[in-house]
Motif scaffolding. Structure first.
Motif, PDB file in Angstrom:
ATOM      1  N   ALA A 108      53.821  21.141   8.548  1.00 20.71           N
ATOM      2  CA  ALA A 108      54.423  22.126   7.651  1.00 20.71           C
ATOM      3  C   ALA A 108      54.633  21.527   6.262  1.00 20.71           C
ATOM      4  CB  ALA A 108      55.753  22.611   8.228  1.00 20.71           C
ATOM      5  N   THR A 109      55.088  20.264   6.206  1.00 22.83           N
ATOM      6  CA  THR A 109      55.301  19.597   4.920  1.00 22.83           C
ATOM      7  C   THR A 109      53.985  19.396   4.186  1.00 22.83           C
ATOM      8  OG1 THR A 109      57.240  18.444   5.797  1.00 22.83           O
ATOM      9  CG2 THR A 109      56.234  17.533   3.805  1.00 22.83           C
ATOM     10  N   MET A 110      52.972  18.927   4.925  1.00 25.45           N
ATOM     11  CA  MET A 110      51.673  18.716   4.292  1.00 25.45           C
ATOM     12  C   MET A 110      51.067  20.035   3.808  1.00 25.45           C
ATOM     13  SD  MET A 110      51.366  15.594   4.079  1.00 25.45           S
ATOM     14  CE  MET A 110      49.753  15.685   3.316  1.00 25.45           C
ATOM     15  N   SER A 111      51.293  21.088   4.582  1.00 28.46           N
ATOM     16  CA  SER A 111      50.807  22.401   4.154  1.00 28.46           C
ATOM     17  C   SER A 111      51.404  22.768   2.808  1.00 28.46           C
ATOM     18  CB  SER A 111      51.160  23.460   5.201  1.00 28.46           C
ATOM     19  OG  SER A 111      50.953  24.751   4.684  1.00 28.46           O
ATOM     20  N   MET A 167      54.554  28.853   7.578  1.00 30.04           N
ATOM     21  CA  MET A 167      54.844  29.000   8.997  1.00 30.04           C
ATOM     22  C   MET A 167      55.707  30.246   9.211  1.00 30.04           C
ATOM     23  SD  MET A 167      53.290  26.286  10.136  1.00 30.04           S
ATOM     24  CE  MET A 167      53.881  25.664  11.696  1.00 30.04           C
ATOM     25  N   GLU A 168      55.695  30.769  10.447  1.00 36.35           N
ATOM     26  CA  GLU A 168      56.451  31.982  10.747  1.00 36.35           C
ATOM     27  C   GLU A 168      57.943  31.751  10.566  1.00 36.35           C
ATOM     28  OE1 GLU A 168      57.079  35.803  11.327  1.00 36.35           O
ATOM     29  OE2 GLU A 168      55.091  34.873  11.230  1.00 36.35           O
ATOM     30  N   GLU A 169      58.423  30.532  10.920  1.00 35.52           N
ATOM     31  CA  GLU A 169      59.851  30.261  10.751  1.00 35.52           C
ATOM     32  C   GLU A 169      60.247  30.235   9.279  1.00 35.52           C
ATOM     33  OE1 GLU A 169      57.885  26.303  12.044  1.00 35.52           O
ATOM     34  OE2 GLU A 169      57.723  28.431  12.501  1.00 35.52           O
ATOM     35  N   ASP A 170      59.288  29.901   8.384  1.00 36.39           N
ATOM     36  CA  ASP A 170      59.575  29.938   6.950  1.00 36.39           C
ATOM     37  C   ASP A 170      59.793  31.372   6.487  1.00 36.39           C
ATOM     38  OD1 ASP A 170      59.221  27.121   6.608  1.00 36.39           O
ATOM     39  OD2 ASP A 170      57.069  27.450   6.769  1.00 36.39           O
TER      40      ASP A 170
END
Length: 649
Positions: free
Chosen positions: A131-134, A609-612
Motif C-alpha cells: 500500500a505504501t509503495m503504491s 486500497m478498499e480500506e483507504d
C-alpha cells in the motif's frame, strides 16, 4: 491417582512417578503438597474445575495444566476424574482419576499457533508495504500522466506528439503493473470481494472490446465479439470483475498475436429458471503456448515466453488474478493451445438471471409547488428538512408521529390539494415509519401516495423489506442534499409517468446518473488542497478546462482556513500532506459546518486500497479518486456532486 478426600492423602501409581521422574517416597503426599507442583498460572482454573465437580455441578472433573517434573521442566497434563464415594448427605469422600502426558501435543499446538500469528503478521506487513509503495509510485505517476495528457492537447508537431504518446503509453503500462501488484496482494490476503448487481453481460463484453479496439487496430488485428442472440444476457453478478477478467485475457491475446484475429465468444450452455451456465472464451491466432508451459500459465509471475530475450512485457500476474477472481465467483478457467496456431481461454461461470422487466431510464419531475408531508418526531430534523425542501419550491408540512400523520393525510385527501408525497422517519415512538407505511398502504384513499423512508439505522435487507411494504424511496441518514433531491424527483416522476422504478435508493441514483449541465457563464469555484507542486499544476489545468476557478492550498491547515473564509462549491483534498493531512482537514471542516450547508469534499489519493476508500468516506468525504486522476473522472465527480443551481458566481 486416588484421593482420600477425608484425610487429604493422595496415592499415585508407579506410572505417574515414572512420567514425572519422582521417586515414590517424594510423592506420597497430600493435596497441598501436590498443588505446589502446579504452574502458578494454572492454579485458579484447575481449582475451579475441581470445585465444580466436588459440588456436583459437573458429572466429571477434567482439566489441562502444567506440572513441574523432577528435571524442572513444565509438563502439560490432561487430568480427568470423578467422585466414586459420597456420604449419606452427598459430601464427597473419595475420588479417582487418570493423568496423561500431553506435553508433545500441546507444544506442537502452541508452535502452530505461534507460526500462524507470525505468518499473519508477515502478510499484514506485506500488505502495508504494498500500500505504501503504491502511494509512492502513484504520486509521481499522476504528474507524469497528467502533464503528458495536458501537453498532448497543445499545438505539437508530429515528432513531439510521438514523444508524448510514448510517455502516455509507458505511464499507462506502469499503472497497469501497479494495479496488478495491488490486486495480487489482495488475493494473497484474501481481501478480494465480489459485489453482485444486475448487469447486461453482452454490454460488459462489448465495453471490453471497445476499450481494446484501438490496440487491436494498431496491430492490424480483427477484434470480433460473437454471442448467441437468443440466449439470456441480463444477469446478476460482479460486472467489474467480469470485465477485469476479460480485459486480462483479451489484452494478452492481442499482445501475443502478430496477425489474424482475436474472438470473444459468449455462449449460454445451460439455462434454468433462476440461473444459467455461461462460457466466455477468448480465442486468438497468435504464437501459442508450448505444452510444457500450459500447466503453469496460472502461476504467479509466469509468462508464456520467459526467455531473457522475450519481446513482451508484463508482470505475469494477470492470469493468476483472473483465476482467483473466477474461482471467487464459483467458476473455472481453462486453456488450450497449439504453438504457432493460437490459444483459447475459456471461463465457465454460473450466473443468476435477472428476471426483472427491462428497466427504462429514470423518470424525473419538477418539485416546484409539490405538497409534501414530513413525519419526524425530532424537531431539528423537521426544521432541516423543511428548509431544504422549501429551497426546491416544495410546500412542506410537518407532524411528529404516525397517528397525527394519518389525520393530516386523510383530511387532505378530501380536498383538491392533497399531499403528493410523504417523507417518513423510521425511528419514532408509538408507531414506527415502517408501521405507518403499512397503515397508509392499507387505506384505500391513500394507497397511491408515494412514500419515502429515511432511517439512521440502515442495514442489509432493508431495501427488499421496504419495497415489499410499498415504499417508493429509501435513504439512510444523514442524506446528502443532492441525493435526497434526486430521489424525490425520481419518485414523483415515476408516479407521474406510470413507470415502475422499484425502490429508488441512493444506489439507484448513483448507478443511473442524470446529467446536470453547468449554467452558461458561471464557473464553479474549487479549492484544491495538494502539497506536490507537479500534481498542483496537473489538477489546476484539468479543473480549469472543466470550467472551474481554482484556488490552491499547500496543506490541510491552509485548506481549512481558506474554506472557512470563502464559499467554495467543492474541495478536492489530497490525503497525505504536511502539517495537517486531508483526513484531519476534512474532520475539522465538518465540525465547523452547520446542518444547512455541507461543501462536497473529494479525496485525491495515491492510496487505492478498499480500506483507504472506507477511511476517506468515514472521515466525512463525499467521494474518492485514486491517482493518477483522469480529467474525465474529475468531470464526472463535478457533475454528480454539484447542484448547478448553487454554483457560486
Amino acid at each position: 491417582w486416588d484421593w482420600n478426600i477425608a484425610t487429604g492423602a493422595v496415592y499415585r501409581s508407579a506410572w505417574w512417578h515414572g512420567m514425572l521422574g519422582y521417586p515414590n517416597e517424594e510423592t506420597e503426599c497430600d493435596v497441598q503438597t501436590w498443588e505446589q507442583l502446579l504452574h502458578p498460572d494454572d492454579h485458579a482454573r484447575t481449582r475451579e474445575c475441581m470445585d465444580n465437580h466436588l459440588a456436583g455441578r459437573t458429572t466429571r472433573y477434567m482439566a489441562e495444566y502444567r506440572l513441574k517434573a523432577k528435571s524442572g521442566k513444565w509438563m502439560w497434563i490432561h487430568d480427568v476424574g470423578r467422585v466414586v464415594q459420597r456420604d449419606e448427605e452427598g459430601r464427597p469422600l473419595r475420588m479417582t482419576g487418570l493423568q496423561r502426558d500431553m506435553t508433545v501435543q500441546k507444544e506442537a499446538a502452541l508452535a502452530l499457533v505461534a507460526a500462524k500469528e507470525k505468518a499473519e503478521a508477515a502478510t499484514g506487513a506485506k500488505a502495508r508495504f504494498l500500500a505504501t509503495m503504491s502511494h509512492e509510485i502513484r504520486t509521481p505517476l499522476n504528474g507524469v500522466l497528467g502533464m503528458a495528457g495536458l501537453l498532448s492537447d497543445t499545438p505539437l508537431d508530429s515528432e513531439q506528439l510521438d514523444y508524448v504518446d510514448t510517455i502516455l503509453g509507458s505511464g499507462e503500462s506502469l499503472l497497469t503493473i501497479v494495479n496488478d501488484v495491488l490486486d495480487f496482494s489482495k488475493t494473497e490476503a484474501n481481501q478480494l470481494t465480489i459485489e453482485p448487481h444486475p448487469f447486461d453481460l453482452g454490454v460488459a463484453v462489448e465495453e471490453v472490446a471497445d476499450l481494446l479496439a484501438v490496440r487491436a487496430q494498431e496491430k492490424g488485428l480483427e477484434l470480433v465479439v460473437r454471442r448467441e442472440l437468443d440466449s439470456p444476457i441480463l444477469v446478476v453478478g460482479d460486472a467489474g470483475r467480469v470485465r477485469q477478467i476479460l480485459l486480462n485475457l483479451v489484452s494478452n491475446a492481442i499482445k501475443f498475436t502478430a496477425s489474424g484475429e482475436v474472438v470473444i465468444d459468449i455462449r449460454c450452455q445451460e439455462s434454468g429458471e433462476r440461473d444459467a451456465q455461461f462460457q466466455l472464451s477468448v480465442r486468438d491466432t497468435g504464437m501459442g503456448i508450448p505444452a510444457e508451459r500450459i500447466p503453469h500459465m496460472f502461476d504467479e509471475f509466469t509468462q508464456a515466453d520467459e526467455t531473457t530475450t522475450r519481446r513482451f512485457g508484463g508482470t505475469g500476474l494477470g492470469l493468476a488474478i483472473s483465476k482467483r477472481l473466477v474461482e471467487l465467483m464459483g467458476g473455472t478457467i481453462e486453456v488450450e493451445s497449439v504453438v504457432n496456431e493460437g490459444t483459447t481461454f475459456r471461463v465457465n461461470l454460473r450466473l443468476e438471471l435477472d428476471r426483472r422487466p427491462k428497466q427504462k431510464p429514470l423518470a424525473s419531475a419538477s418539485l416546484d409547488g409539490v405538497r409534501v408531508l414530513v413525519v419526524d418526531d425530532n424537531e431539528t430534523n423537521q426544521k432541516v428538512l423543511r428548509e431544504q425542501l422549501t429551497v426546491w419550491g416544495i410546500r412542506c408540512s410537518t407532524c411528529r408521529g404516525g397517528q397525527e400523520a394519518m389525520q393530516q393525510l386523510l383530511q387532505a385527501s378530501d380536498s383538491d390539494d392533497g399531499y403528493r408525497l410523504v417523507i417518513i422517519d423510521n425511528c419514532m415512538p408509538g408507531m414506527s415509519g415502517e408501521e405507518l407505511g403499512v397503515t397508509v398502504r392499507r387505506t384505500a384513499s391513500l394507497r397511491d401516495i408515494p412514500l419515502v423512508l429515511m432511517t439512521s439505522t440502515a442495514a442489509r435487507g432493508d431495501a427488499a423489506r421496504l419495497e415489499a411494504i410499498g415504499f417508493a424511496g429509501y435513504l439512510p441518514k444523514p442524506a446528502r442534499r443532492d441525493r435526497l433531491q434526486a430521489v424525490l424527483e425520481t419518485v414523483l416522476g415515476s408516479q407521474t409517468e406510470g413507470i415502475d422504478s422499484g425502490l429508488v435508493t441512493q444506489h439507484t441514483i448513483a448507478e443511473r446518473p442524470r446529467e446536470k449541465p453547468t449554467r452558461p457563464g458561471v464557473k464553479r469555484r474549487v479549492l484544491l488542497a495538494e502539497d506536490n507542486i507537479v500534481n498542483q499544476k496537473v489538477a489546476v489545468r484539468m479543473l480549469e478546462r472543466l470550467g472551474c476557478r481554482v484556488d490552491v492550498a499547500a496543506n490541510g491547515r491552509e485548506a481549512v482556513t481558506m474554506a472557512r473564509a470563502l464559499p467554495y462549491d467543492i474541495i478536492f483534498m489530497d490525503c497525505r500532506m504536511p502539517d495537517m493531512d486531508g483526513l484531519e482537514a476534512t474532520a475539522a471542516l465538518r465540525m465547523s459546518e452547520g446542518t444547512e450547508s455541507r461543501t462536497p469534499i473529494v479525496a485525491l489519493t495515491a492510496n487505492a486500497m478498499e480500506e483507504d476508500r472506507s477511511r476517506c468516506i468515514g472521515a466525512g468525504m463525499d467521494d474518492f479518486l485514486a491517482k493518477p486522476v483522469q480529467q474525465e473522472a474529475i468531470g464526472e465527480v463535478l457533475d454528480r456532486l454539484l447542484d448547478t443551481a448553487e454554483v457560486h458566481a
